[in-house]
Design a protein around this motif. Sequence first.
Motif, PDB file in Angstrom:
ATOM      1  N   ALA A 168       3.834   0.287  -0.593  1.00  0.00           N
ATOM      2  CA  ALA A 168       4.583   1.396  -2.241  1.00  0.00           C
ATOM      3  C   ALA A 168       4.305   1.248  -3.077  1.00  0.00           C
ATOM      4  CB  ALA A 168       5.855   2.100  -1.578  1.00  0.00           C
ATOM      5  N   VAL A 169       3.720   1.563  -4.185  1.00  0.00           N
ATOM      6  CA  VAL A 169       3.487   0.868  -5.447  1.00  0.00           C
ATOM      7  C   VAL A 169       3.318   1.819  -6.435  1.00  0.00           C
ATOM      8  CG1 VAL A 169       1.121   0.430  -7.376  1.00  0.00           C
ATOM      9  CG2 VAL A 169       1.022  -0.179  -4.249  1.00  0.00           C
ATOM     10  N   GLU A 170       4.425   0.483  -7.506  1.00  0.00           N
ATOM     11  CA  GLU A 170       4.825   1.553  -8.689  1.00  0.00           C
ATOM     12  C   GLU A 170       4.324   2.100  -9.516  1.00  0.00           C
ATOM     13  OE1 GLU A 170       8.895   0.610 -10.129  1.00  0.00           O
ATOM     14  OE2 GLU A 170       8.242  -1.261  -8.971  1.00  0.00           O
ATOM     15  N   VAL A 171       4.287   3.039 -10.479  1.00  0.00           N
ATOM     16  CA  VAL A 171       3.121   3.993 -11.505  1.00  0.00           C
ATOM     17  C   VAL A 171       4.039   4.204 -12.584  1.00  0.00           C
ATOM     18  CG1 VAL A 171       2.123   6.395 -10.508  1.00  0.00           C
ATOM     19  CG2 VAL A 171       1.310   4.884 -11.924  1.00  0.00           C
ATOM     20  N   ILE A 192      -9.386   2.749   4.348  1.00  0.00           N
ATOM     21  CA  ILE A 192      -8.048   3.083   2.335  1.00  0.00           C
ATOM     22  C   ILE A 192      -7.682   4.512   2.736  1.00  0.00           C
ATOM     23  CG2 ILE A 192      -7.341   1.955   0.788  1.00  0.00           C
ATOM     24  CD1 ILE A 192      -8.854  -0.245   0.736  1.00  0.00           C
ATOM     25  N   GLN A 193      -6.762   4.782   2.358  1.00  0.00           N
ATOM     26  CA  GLN A 193      -6.115   6.460   2.136  1.00  0.00           C
ATOM     27  C   GLN A 193      -5.260   6.296   0.709  1.00  0.00           C
ATOM     28  OE1 GLN A 193      -8.083   8.380   2.336  1.00  0.00           O
ATOM     29  NE2 GLN A 193      -9.587   7.647   3.428  1.00  0.00           N
ATOM     30  N   VAL A 194      -4.949   6.709  -0.176  1.00  0.00           N
ATOM     31  CA  VAL A 194      -3.956   6.492  -1.047  1.00  0.00           C
ATOM     32  C   VAL A 194      -3.779   7.971  -1.563  1.00  0.00           C
ATOM     33  CG1 VAL A 194      -3.250   6.411  -3.869  1.00  0.00           C
ATOM     34  CG2 VAL A 194      -5.003   4.614  -2.143  1.00  0.00           C
ATOM     35  N   SER A 195      -2.032   8.017  -0.666  1.00  0.00           N
ATOM     36  CA  SER A 195      -1.418   9.924  -1.726  1.00  0.00           C
ATOM     37  C   SER A 195      -0.288   9.283  -2.428  1.00  0.00           C
ATOM     38  CB  SER A 195      -0.510   9.450   0.293  1.00  0.00           C
ATOM     39  OG  SER A 195      -0.131   9.093   0.657  1.00  0.00           O
ATOM     40  N   GLN A 196      -0.016  10.520  -2.989  1.00  0.00           N
ATOM     41  CA  GLN A 196       1.441  10.490  -3.863  1.00  0.00           C
ATOM     42  C   GLN A 196       2.497  10.402  -3.217  1.00  0.00           C
ATOM     43  OE1 GLN A 196       0.254  11.397  -7.946  1.00  0.00           O
ATOM     44  NE2 GLN A 196       2.477  12.472  -8.752  1.00  0.00           N
ATOM     45  N   LEU A 197       3.526   9.786  -2.897  1.00  0.00           N
ATOM     46  CA  LEU A 197       4.667   9.829  -2.447  1.00  0.00           C
ATOM     47  C   LEU A 197       5.834  10.857  -3.396  1.00  0.00           C
ATOM     48  CD1 LEU A 197       5.711   6.167  -0.830  1.00  0.00           C
ATOM     49  CD2 LEU A 197       4.322   7.830  -0.071  1.00  0.00           C
ATOM     50  N   THR A 198       5.515  10.982  -4.861  1.00  0.00           N
ATOM     51  CA  THR A 198       6.469  11.551  -5.233  1.00  0.00           C
ATOM     52  C   THR A 198       5.715  13.533  -6.100  1.00  0.00           C
ATOM     53  OG1 THR A 198       6.104   9.548  -7.272  1.00  0.00           O
ATOM     54  CG2 THR A 198       7.972  10.073  -6.377  1.00  0.00           C
ATOM     55  N   LEU A 208       5.589   6.740  -7.639  1.00  0.00           N
ATOM     56  CA  LEU A 208       5.048   5.876  -6.592  1.00  0.00           C
ATOM     57  C   LEU A 208       3.872   6.442  -5.091  1.00  0.00           C
ATOM     58  CD1 LEU A 208       8.548   5.095  -4.340  1.00  0.00           C
ATOM     59  CD2 LEU A 208       6.898   3.324  -5.269  1.00  0.00           C
ATOM     60  N   LEU A 209       2.952   5.619  -5.272  1.00  0.00           N
ATOM     61  CA  LEU A 209       1.884   5.876  -4.405  1.00  0.00           C
ATOM     62  C   LEU A 209       1.850   4.380  -3.260  1.00  0.00           C
ATOM     63  CD1 LEU A 209      -0.387   5.444  -7.612  1.00  0.00           C
ATOM     64  CD2 LEU A 209       0.006   7.293  -6.594  1.00  0.00           C
ATOM     65  N   GLN A 210       1.450   5.149  -2.154  1.00  0.00           N
ATOM     66  CA  GLN A 210       1.447   5.091  -0.891  1.00  0.00           C
ATOM     67  C   GLN A 210       0.164   4.846  -0.619  1.00  0.00           C
ATOM     68  OE1 GLN A 210       4.366   5.181   2.833  1.00  0.00           O
ATOM     69  NE2 GLN A 210       2.164   6.479   3.135  1.00  0.00           N
ATOM     70  N   VAL A 211      -0.987   2.972  -0.394  1.00  0.00           N
ATOM     71  CA  VAL A 211      -1.636   2.179  -0.225  1.00  0.00           C
ATOM     72  C   VAL A 211      -1.730   2.275   1.783  1.00  0.00           C
ATOM     73  CG1 VAL A 211      -3.573   1.183  -0.744  1.00  0.00           C
ATOM     74  CG2 VAL A 211      -2.283   1.365  -2.483  1.00  0.00           C
ATOM     75  N   MET A 212      -1.995   3.003   1.978  1.00  0.00           N
ATOM     76  CA  MET A 212      -2.761   2.865   3.766  1.00  0.00           C
ATOM     77  C   MET A 212      -3.983   2.065   4.099  1.00  0.00           C
ATOM     78  SD  MET A 212      -3.817   3.453   6.645  1.00  0.00           S
ATOM     79  CE  MET A 212      -5.144   4.915   5.999  1.00  0.00           C
ATOM     80  N   TYR A 213      -3.534   0.879   4.621  1.00  0.00           N
ATOM     81  CA  TYR A 213      -5.127  -0.150   4.780  1.00  0.00           C
ATOM     82  C   TYR A 213      -5.128   0.249   6.447  1.00  0.00           C
ATOM     83  CZ  TYR A 213      -7.865  -3.511   3.941  1.00  0.00           C
ATOM     84  OH  TYR A 213      -9.936  -4.224   4.053  1.00  0.00           O
TER      85      TYR A 213
END
Length: 364
Positions: A168-171, A192-198, A208-213
Amino acid sequence: MIRIEKTLAFLFVLLFITQVTLAQDTVPQRVIWAVNKVDLGTILEEQGPQVAEFEFTHTQDSLYYIETVWSDCGCTDVEYTRDTLVVGESGKLQVTYDPTVGVGYFSRMIIVKGNLQGTQDTLFIEGNAIPRSSNPERDYTTRKGKLGFRLEKVNMGEVFTNEPKLKAVEVYNFGEDIIYKDSLMFGGPEYIQVSQLTDSIMPNDRGLLQVMYDGNMKGDLGYFEDRISLNWQDSSSFIHLDVLADVFEYYAPFAKDNLNVVPQLVLDPKEIDLSKIQASEIQVENVVLRNAGRQILEIKKIQGNCDCLRLEIPKTTLDPGEMIELKVVFDPKGRKGIDQRNIYIFSNDPVNPVQLLLLKSRVE
């Protein structure tokens, strides 16, 4: 005579304790939990209390009910099924965690005691709680467009090939537009995939963003740096992010008896000290790679941490007992002072799948 009697008495007590312990160990499991640990992930303070749910099933003929529940922290509230259950019936236990109590990583223990013998179980919740920022300009110093991040790059750390790694990455939204989850468009490699959690990130607020590797989909081992792009169509926000990862092969545990059977990579030496060298002189060293196991050893990759290294081996598979030489060519041009180069050797040795070879020198 007294000493003999004391010894016999001690042995009798020891035998009794052993029998009791064995009897307890043979008590059949009466309650089966679907999971005993729930990871709540990264929680922002403003998201409020988070709920973890545990489901259990009663498996024996005796009537069962939860008698008592303890928690190791006042930051949790627990609700649970209070009905008496017969064999085959299920119940639930919910743990509510308050993220305002603590900051950072947390792991909380919940002990559940039933009315029957052998029905005391331990459950866990864990996660990472992040408090509100009192000074966003100070805390989110990396600006990408109108978005702020705490760090310049996203470091995934160690990623193994058996399952994708999530982070999880704060933005922080310094702009005037609302950033909606459904408007996010991602551009980058498929592993790599990125989704927005909020669901949305309001102006002057964070999300929060979520980065999947996926290390298995990556299809390679070692250290990597990838650039990805994110575009929120409704806010015209377009940014680049750099993602770092160390990808390692995953090997499942195996029996100790097979320790000498599986492939084993042995390096000789593991460290090369060149002492004082001239920056104008290219250095050449040889390192022996040996397979001490009874199965074929595969050298999957050799990676240095500098373009100043050239690494050569005559083959990538070694039969049991076979040895080859790794040729290490080091060009110190442009370097000065104490220098250390790291060389990583990836193999199918399940005990040591990555081994480090050090090359030290003092460049004059």
